[in-house]
Design an enzyme around this catalytic site. Structure first.
Site, short mmCIF file in Angstrom:
data_model
loop_
_atom_site.label_atom_id
_atom_site.label_comp_id
_atom_site.label_asym_id
_atom_site.label_seq_id
_atom_site.Cartn_x
_atom_site.Cartn_y
_atom_site.Cartn_z
N GLY A 109 -11.10 0.15 46.82
CA GLY A 109 -11.07 1.36 46.00
C GLY A 109 -9.74 2.08 46.09
N HIS A 138 5.39 26.12 23.77
CA HIS A 138 3.95 26.20 23.52
C HIS A 138 3.60 25.39 22.27
CE1 HIS A 138 -0.08 27.86 23.20
NE2 HIS A 138 0.16 28.11 21.92
#
Length: 482
Positions: free
Chosen positions: A195, A458
């Site tokens: 994992g 933005h």
């Protein structure tokens, strides 16, 4: 063997060809050293057994990310109605996935060969082994043997997937990442042993192609060396995508044949269990390719784990012999191997550059990604390093909302005595790109306030850094470790 051939081989061994630089292996660091020093006028030869350009572009980083991206595209098809697109008839064509990957690899290999030609570095295809100090015997696929001696030698031989001595495991002929990238079918049920970074990347990709996937890991959680909140977020992601995860589980026996039917006997927290699947993928660590290449004859010592011993200049125990990349125990990332190149290149030319104190950024290319640079909370706590913690969810970043990718979070560790950034982690969309911006600030020695007070476009993901660093507790306020 014919007498004439024996005479030729003996004559070759008694009079090696002389080079100013020999590079054993053509991985990232090795090829860059070959090309660069050849351009400096050095007579240079690179010896490569199979993969021109090394594992990254042939069987590891780049082809895996190519396949992972195909899996992400498949996930968008499944989510199409979320974006206002009605589903139609579609299916996964693994032969097409493989063809796309193969084309990219071929194009990259062609580029590497062109670089060898343009630089003047000689590329020798064959297996190399040391037969003496700075002396390498190269055997080509058709049996031709050449003996080379270098004034300087660089070893860049990499690692391979570790197959544990679990009874029956090797006999079932398990997949490694190499074979997994060549699949032209969707396994019915893929069991992944490990994992770590490789295991989780393949698990998600194969699940998105439509395969049932089970991860088996002996540790208590996925990517267990990272912070618990990172592991928990990954466990939640895999649960939501239908990936089964068995942690704290040790395989005791494997039976069958990968690609047909396999049965695994295991012990999980003291209880016995049996897993059945169609295929096994081994992704449980790496082993250096240092056995059987005559390092002892070259005076090159290795560690107890088989990695080549090097100092901070990447010099081995043999004079004028260097080692770079994973075989030298460097962190197992291509970008670190490239940094090894810069270190050895400068040192060969008479400079002084070391590995000490270098940053080791990394990104795990699950979707969303996980990226980190600098200290994790776990490392800080283990090292007794005091810090201030800032953390925000990705849902606080408006760009993530426009993408419908709000899963995850960002967090930063800030020094308690100054405003220095000690570490940054992000589990979220485009995590690697976000991390790079913070890393640049760390390299420049900027305080966290430089990012807090910055004006970012933005809506972009970097805007999240403003919100994140506005959550840092002021240094004047006493803070305890999180």
């Amino acid at each position: 063997m014919k007498p004439k051939m024996q005479e030729d081989i003996q004559r070759t061994r008694s009079s090696p060809e002389e080079y100013e630089l020999l590079v054993l292996g053509s991985g990232t660091a090795g090829k860059l050293i070959s090309w660069t020093l050849a351009k400096h006028g050095m007579k240079t030869a690179s010896i490569e057994r199979k993969y021109v350009g090394g594992s990254c572009q042939n069987i590891a980083c780049l082809p895996s990310k190519n396949v992972i991206h195909s899996a992400k595209v498949a996930s968008y098809f499944r989510r199409s109605e979320e974006f206002g697109i009605t589903k139609g008839d579609w299916k996964i064509d693994m032969q097409g996935v493989r063809a796309r990957k193969r084309k990219m690899v071929k194009d990259l290999v062609d580029i590497q060969i062109d670089h060898y030609k343009e630089s003047g570095a000689e590329l020798l295809m064959g297996s190399g082994r040391f037969v003496g100090p700075k002396t390498i015997e190269v055997t080509s696929a058709d049996g031709v043997i050449r003996l080379l001696h270098g004034k300087q030698v660089v070893i860049n031989i990499g690692t391979h997937a570790t197959i544990d001595p679990t009874p029956g495991l090797r006999e079932v002929n398990p997949l490694t990442h190499i074979e997994a990238l060549e699949l032209d079918r969707i396994p019915e049920h893929l069991i992944i042993l490990g994992g770590g970074f490789v295991g989780v990347e393949f698990a998600q990709a194969m699940r998105r192609f439509g395969c049932r996937v089970t991860i088996v890991d002996r540790n208590a959680r996925l990517i267990h060396r990272e912070d618990e909140d990172i592991s928990a977020a990954l466990h939640e992601l895999f649960r939501d995508e239908g990936i089964d995860v068995l942690t704290g589980t040790r395989i005791t026996r494997v039976e069958g044949k990968s690609g047909e039917s396999v049965k695994l006997s295991a012990n999980r927290n003291g209880s016995e269990l049996v897993l059945e699947g169609s295929d096994i993928l081994v992704a449980a660590g790496r082993t250096p390719n240092t056995d059987g290449i005559g390092l002892d004859l070259a005076g090159v010592e290795t560690t107890s784990h088989g990695y080549i011993k090097v100092n901070e200049r990447l010099e081995t125990t043999a004079p004028d012999v260097w080692a770079v990349g994973e075989c030298a125990g460097s962190p197992h990332f291509t970008h670190i191997s490239e940094n090894d190149f810069h270190i050895v290149h400068e040192n060969i030319l008479g400079g002084h550059r070391v590995t000490t104190g270098r940053q080791v950024p990394f990104c795990v290319f699950t979707d969303p990604e996980f990226a980190r640079v600098g200290l994790s909370e776990t490392e800080a706590n283990e090292g007794g390093v005091a810090y201030r913690l800032a953390k925000i969810p990705l849902s606080a970043v408006q760009r993530a909302r426009t993408l419908s990718e709000t899963r995850g979070f960002m967090k930063a560790l800030i020094d308690t005595q100054s405003d220095r950034i000690l570490g940054f982690s992000v589990f979220g969309v485009e995590a690697g790109e976000i991390m790079a911006s913070v890393q640049v600030a760390m390299i420049a020695g900027l305080p966290y306030t430089a990012l807090r007070d910055a004006i970012f476009t933005h809506p972009t993901l970097l805007e999240g850094l403003i919100a994140l660093f506005n959550n840092v507790t002021p240094a004047s306020v006493p803070a305890s470790k999180a």
